[in-house]
Design an enzyme around this catalytic site. Structure first.
Site, PDB file in Angstrom:
ATOM      1  CD  GLU A 238     -27.291 -19.444 -53.579  1.00  0.00           C
ATOM      2  OE1 GLU A 238     -26.857 -20.500 -53.038  1.00  0.00           O
ATOM      3  OE2 GLU A 238     -27.942 -19.441 -54.635  1.00  0.00           O
ATOM      4  CB  THR A 239     -26.103 -21.029 -46.591  1.00  0.00           C
ATOM      5  OG1 THR A 239     -27.199 -20.337 -45.969  1.00  0.00           O
ATOM      6  CG2 THR A 239     -25.064 -21.369 -45.536  1.00  0.00           C
TER       7      THR A 239
END
Length: 259
Positions: A46-47
């Site tokens: 995830e970002t």
């Protein structure tokens, strides 16, 4: 353009444990295609991107291939950045997300996230899942992901899934879980169709796991461990239609994006 970015290990007491997430602060929202390109460049599960507004923070999460509706570890990582690096003075952070308002409270060295409880419904074993996971489960349920329950922690640890088959699933991914030997329950999470063959520690999965195991074990406060290679511990409390998930986080990198 230059953007400050942090890489944070969430659900970790020290660096190189738990689940890494990238966190980017924005002055305003960039084009979605650019946000996705940054997430692909980071190549982490995830970002997270956030924008401050009126004392709250709009928050979005991207895997390397798609935006998602809810992500626990990247929310924890973002709260850590806001508390530790932006010197947020209040004890609670409010995030505005695609899953509604989420609150993160600082409690000593731990951060406690207030998330929705998600009920899983019993379902038939999808055709091919037995072969894909390599062993017979006790039961299968469905929510945003399949929840596949096994008899023991050893069963969960032994699974080497067929990733190509998992990519064909109609749901996001598969949570596998069982009673734990040293904690109340253990789990692993696979979502290769979202670019995540195995997630190290998955907060959103515990929105499903917490009410499930609270019902099975007859208690509302539970200890959990995601038994991936990196692994991580999660404190879980069922509070009616909400779950409180707690853990710690560590910053391992600060960088500047240039494009």
């Amino acid at each position: 353009m230059r953007l400050r970015q942090y890489q944070v290990d969430a659900f970790a007491d020290r660096a190189f444990e738990g689940n890494p997430a990238a966190v980017c602060q924005l002055d305003g929202w960039l084009d979605d295609a650019l946000l996705q390109a940054i997430a692909e460049e980071n190549n982490l599960s995830e970002t997270a991107f956030f924008v401050a507004a009126d004392g709250r923070f709009a928050l979005r999460w991207f895997t390397p291939v798609a935006e998602v509706d809810l992500c626990g570890h990247a929310t924890l990582a973002t709260a850590h950045v806001i508390f530790e690096h932006l010197a947020h003075a209040q004890p609670v952070i409010t995030f505005v997300t695609r899953s509604g308002e989420l609150h993160v409270r600082r409690q000593g060295r731990l951060l406690e996230m207030d998330f929705p409880a998600i009920a899983a419904t019993p379902c038939a074993l999808p055709e091919g899942m037995l072969a894909a996971l390599g062993r017979q489960p006790l039961e299968v349920l469905a929510a945003d992901d399949y929840l596949v329950v096994f008899a023991s922690e050893a069963d969960v640890l032994a699974i080497t899934p067929n990733q190509a088959w998992l990519c064909q699933l109609d749901l996001r991914g598969v949570i596998v879980s069982a009673p734990g030997s040293e904690v109340d329950f253990v789990s692993r999470f696979f979502a290769p169709k979202y670019g995540i063959p195995e997630d190290p520690v998955t907060g959103s999965a515990h929105c499903v796991l917490t009410p499930f195991w609270a019902d099975r074990l007859g208690k509302t406060t539970l200890t959990a461990r995601q038994v991936s290679r990196r692994g991580g511990n999660i404190g879980c409390t069922l509070k009616g239609q909400r779950v409180a998930l707690s853990g710690s986080a560590v910053t391992v990198m600060e960088s500047e994006l240039r494009f």
